[in-house]
Design a protein around this motif. Structure first.
Motif, PDB file in Angstrom:
ATOM      1  N   ASP A   4       0.823  -1.212   0.000  1.00  9.27           N
ATOM      2  CA  ASP A   4       0.000   0.000   0.000  1.00  9.27           C
ATOM      3  C   ASP A   4       0.852   1.254   0.000  1.00  9.27           C
ATOM      4  O   ASP A   4       0.319   2.355   0.002  1.00  9.27           O
TER       5      ASP A   4
ATOM      6  N   LYS B   7      -0.470   3.732  -8.736  1.00  7.46           N
ATOM      7  CA  LYS B   7      -1.219   4.448  -7.693  1.00  7.46           C
ATOM      8  C   LYS B   7      -1.890   5.663  -8.329  1.00  7.46           C
ATOM      9  O   LYS B   7      -1.465   6.144  -9.372  1.00  7.46           O
ATOM     10  N   LYS B   8      -2.915   6.174  -7.649  1.00  6.95           N
ATOM     11  CA  LYS B   8      -3.665   7.297  -8.204  1.00  6.95           C
ATOM     12  C   LYS B   8      -2.899   8.616  -8.130  1.00  6.95           C
ATOM     13  O   LYS B   8      -2.071   8.813  -7.246  1.00  6.95           O
TER      14      LYS B   8
ATOM     15  N   ALA C 114     -17.096   2.629   3.298  1.00  5.12           N
ATOM     16  CA  ALA C 114     -17.298   3.784   2.415  1.00  5.12           C
ATOM     17  C   ALA C 114     -18.748   4.256   2.460  1.00  5.12           C
ATOM     18  O   ALA C 114     -19.023   5.465   2.456  1.00  5.12           O
TER      19      ALA C 114
ATOM     20  N   THR D 257      -5.159  11.103  -1.591  1.00  2.76           N
ATOM     21  CA  THR D 257      -5.873  10.352  -2.624  1.00  2.76           C
ATOM     22  C   THR D 257      -6.903   9.382  -2.053  1.00  2.76           C
ATOM     23  O   THR D 257      -7.516   8.625  -2.796  1.00  2.76           O
TER      24      THR D 257
ATOM     25  N   SER E 293      -8.389   2.477   0.056  1.00  3.90           N
ATOM     26  CA  SER E 293      -9.255   1.302  -0.118  1.00  3.90           C
ATOM     27  C   SER E 293      -9.268   0.531   1.183  1.00  3.90           C
ATOM     28  O   SER E 293      -8.267  -0.108   1.519  1.00  3.90           O
TER      29      SER E 293
ATOM     30  N   SER F 122      -7.390  -3.103   2.626  1.00  2.00           N
ATOM     31  CA  SER F 122      -6.169  -3.505   1.930  1.00  2.00           C
ATOM     32  C   SER F 122      -5.158  -4.061   2.916  1.00  2.00           C
ATOM     33  O   SER F 122      -4.432  -4.981   2.593  1.00  2.00           O
TER      34      SER F 122
ATOM     35  N   LYS G   3     -10.223  -5.951  -1.039  1.00  5.59           N
ATOM     36  CA  LYS G   3     -10.474  -4.650  -1.675  1.00  5.59           C
ATOM     37  C   LYS G   3     -11.946  -4.285  -1.550  1.00  5.59           C
ATOM     38  O   LYS G   3     -12.833  -5.105  -1.772  1.00  5.59           O
TER      39      LYS G   3
ATOM     40  N   GLN H 199     -14.938  -0.684  -1.847  1.00  8.13           N
ATOM     41  CA  GLN H 199     -15.202   0.637  -2.428  1.00  8.13           C
ATOM     42  C   GLN H 199     -14.168   1.647  -1.912  1.00  8.13           C
ATOM     43  O   GLN H 199     -13.939   1.749  -0.711  1.00  8.13           O
ATOM     44  N   GLU H 200     -13.570   2.389  -2.846  1.00  7.44           N
ATOM     45  CA  GLU H 200     -12.590   3.404  -2.454  1.00  7.44           C
ATOM     46  C   GLU H 200     -13.253   4.523  -1.636  1.00  7.44           C
ATOM     47  O   GLU H 200     -14.386   4.917  -1.908  1.00  7.44           O
TER      48      GLU H 200
ATOM     49  N   ASP I 250     -12.709   8.191  -1.231  1.00  7.30           N
ATOM     50  CA  ASP I 250     -11.934   9.296  -1.773  1.00  7.30           C
ATOM     51  C   ASP I 250     -12.856  10.469  -2.103  1.00  7.30           C
ATOM     52  O   ASP I 250     -14.077  10.392  -1.879  1.00  7.30           O
TER      53      ASP I 250
END
Lengths: 297, 297, 297, 297
Positions: D6, D51-52, D154, D192, D195, D198, D203, D205-206, D208
């Protein structure tokens, strides 16, 4: 009135005129449990009992002692009553455990959620492969207490209700009763919602259909008696008339105190097991007691 | 007497004659804390106060609120008093946390042990390499409660004392006080040992030098008031004389009840931190507050 | 050997010659559980398996999933095996839950004690009045871990054994296995005692009949695999021969690590319920599963 | 890649070309802590690091050992970095503690919330009377884990965000790292989001800005290494090339396993204290370390 109680039944008992206008009352017995149905049908009834319009079901257990037989028969009686209050439509039921898990007599709600069979996240594919296609969708949450989170439980629940759109909410909370001998042995189920924190005396935003927008069933067990209530009861039992100054002094010194049994840990453990089992059975009517207990117990 | 208390100071206060024979008393103030020293020097004093011969030191804190400054100055005062009670000889000190961690107002002892700096197992080689050669030998134990273990705390401690042969035992326990306003704000330190369970009203085998064979220092904080005490205090405040039947009824109905503040979780958390810090400082006089807190806090 | 295991069965499996001298082995199946009996009868057997002389019973459960039926039938099988190891004489049995309740895979022992039916403190009068005259005397203790208490679990137990003089001690502990797929699904019961901390890799004073002076039955469930074992297994599976330098590097980097399933909380909860039920049934042969579960569950 | 992490820093380290397009990198040292700033500025950078787009700040602490001095200086460095990521506007900050409090290495988030200074419920009148008018509004929540609640973290947070409309959300979570030696000693702060799950490999829903609609700062500490990562690292260290079948077998057997230090309880306790202190200081810039610790510590 000289006392504080969250139980409609105790309000009803305290009224000299046992047949107040605007209130329906009947009582029966099932499996040794005394079941009282109180319906407040209009504003006159609200004024008489000091509680909101709606149905209040009270179950008085014969004892605190549980046996395997009791657990099965008592949870049958309680789940049948809970089913009467639940709306019929399909959809997720959100169960919320109110209260503070760090204060033993206030931990009933969080304890019940730890014994809840949460299923909303199980996909239909998995249900089918487990031969559990009849499993109903249930979600659970412990919203925490205002002093620790800075957010009222009602606000947490409203946010989650808007997000997951359940067909009903069940809130479980510890209550305050007038009589010490009721603690851990009485269960109140109603369709009028709840004021969190009443069990420990701090009034908050009500959690009800008006605020959440979906039916709210409240299930509670008295676990404390308010300090004021105990003090004033003792005085009354002694036949003393208090003047306003003395009454004021007592109200001031006792208001932050709660009275609770010395074996409160056992009381909470037993009551949580019974309530969680009754709720799980009401929400999953096709599962057996044994199957539920082997998963969550 | 109309009440139950574990505090020698409250016994002393309740005596009309403030100068009973066989009892020495003096009081002073340090860092805003009122310190009372009561010494019961003979049987007359024992009869007068209903407590065993020995030294009782009571610290009355000005408030429940802690700040960093208070924590440092209050723990200094308390650790200085504890050091007066500790025997001078070298050797391990065994610290025991009595009570039931599942009942919030009874969890003081177990909470303190979780903040204790236990060092007995650190070898001299390791101490030397850590530049901690001055570290004193300390052991800790949570003996549990009779209802859960089937063994009295006194028996558990006697077995461990015979096995590890400490030079002294410190027992930490929640106490019962007469006055609600003392809860969480008073610390009693004495050299006469303790009866476990008194905080919740069940008398057990005494834990003292006679039973354990080594000096026993008891440190306690009142966290509950007995239900009987509250009820009888209220009645007395109303100027009522009870006849024996009424008194009997009250004694019966209230005897299993405890009265405790609604914010009992915060009270226990704060008191445990203060007591543990004071004990750690008394046992490791060369360590700073900051170093102790960074290890155990 | 390339791996560390607390299971005699895994030692036995690892020997090329499946019939080592000094070792008796037989296996059967009951209620879907594979039961292996290994008896190490002399020093040759000790050398062959690297374990002490005595009886090792291993139960391999068909799955982690529990149902009400499984819980009843599996606990029957396990309690029957435990009874074979228990000495016949009357007297208190002391059950000790080893391990650290703050580390999930090490919490098996303390969790079991919270589900133990402790009875030693119940007077014969009370037993008679409850119609429980056949209730056997059981005590329970959680001795804690050296890093927190400064006292070895073996010392705590020796002190308590000398004090309460039980006829036998049962110690429950989390174990390390070689194979990941065994975790939570295997139960080892033996009459040779235990080395606490082996589940997390720190060897301590042995808890056995030589040290305690009374028979010691050890019951364990593997909940972790040692980091070294996993690493070396992977390497071996790849057919690589390690030189001594590389082996040394691996041993160094991995030695403080444990490997455990991601759902370790459920694994511990299920295993604790099963082991506690089996122990309670072995110690109270006249009580039903339902009665035991309604009291302690 | 052969491993799961991560940490953006570990992704960056793993790239042969240390200067990938679309990625800004710089490093400095403050109070003995190595601080790396990685900014992923476009899709090329996203592809290179997996990564984002956004800012990732990584703090590498010199050791796990805390002293009072370290706690003060380290929390100063971390809170300064957190402040760089926080939006400037006024309003409530919601802090969410992700993870499962019943699994020790996953309990970082819930532990931090128990040390959070929640203030949103304190009225301006009370703040003024406490001379705390500068106190910023902070709320905290432990959303629980999907398996227990049936609701994704989330979703819980989105509901609460819509209800209380904070100006930003801080999520605290346990992470997975590649290297064992990083566990408990590295802190990643990014803008960012995260998740959840992790850290233990599931995994979800993110969480963010896209999902919640307000800026999301994520703070994480690696507490586990994925079982696959450890296994594949060992193999690579041995210079072995795996074929696809062998790789598949390893991936299958290890995927539900996590690797964690044996003293994981101490690691979580220390990391939670440090992170909670850094967050409290970032959110209440006018309070001293001592004042914060005396309230929440």
């Amino acid at each position: 009135m000289n006392f504080r109680t969250d139980l409609a039944l105790e309000r009803h008992e305290s009224i000299k005129n046992n047949n107040p206008e605007g209130v329906d009352f009947d009582a029966k017995e099932k499996s040794g449990i005394k079941i009282s149905h109180i319906t407040i049908i209009n504003e006159k009834g609200e004024d008489a009992l000091g509680k909101k319009k709606g149905r209040y079901i009270t179950a008085e257990l014969p004892s605190l002692e549980e046996s395997a037989d009791n657990l099965e028969s008592w949870s049958t009686v309680l789940s049948d009553e809970i089913k009467k209050l639940l709306p019929k439509q399909e959809g997720t039921v959100l169960v919320a455990g109110l209260g503070n898990r760090d204060i033993t007599p206030d931990a009933l709600g969080p304890e019940c959620i730890s014994l809840l069979l949460a299923t909303r996240h199980i996909s239909s594919e998995l249900k089918a492969s487990l031969q559990l296609s009849s499993l109903k969708s249930v979600a659970g949450i412990v919203p925490g207490v205002l002093g620790n989170t800075g957010i009222e439980a009602a606000e947490v629940l409203k946010g989650i209700v808007n997000q997951i759109e359940p067909s009903a909410v069940i809130v479980i909370d510890a209550l305050a009763a007038r009589r010490l001998e009721r603690l851990g042995k009485t269960v109140q189920m109603c369709d009028t919602g709840v004021s969190p924190g009443s069990g420990v005396g701090n009034k908050r935003q009500e959690i009800d259909i008006d605020f959440l927008g979906v039916p709210v069933i409240a299930i509670g067990v008295p676990t404390v008696v308010d300090g004021i209530t105990v003090a004033l009861d003792v005085i009354e039992a002694c036949g003393v008339e208090l003047d306003d100054v003395r009454r004021g002094n007592i109200l001031k010194s006792e208001k932050m105190m709660m009275v609770t049994p010395k074996e409160v840990d056992l009381m909470i453990k037993r009551a949580s097991k019974l309530i969680a089992l009754a709720v799980n059975r009401a929400l999953q009517p096709l599962m057996t007691v044994e199957d539920i207990m082997s998963i969550v117990g």
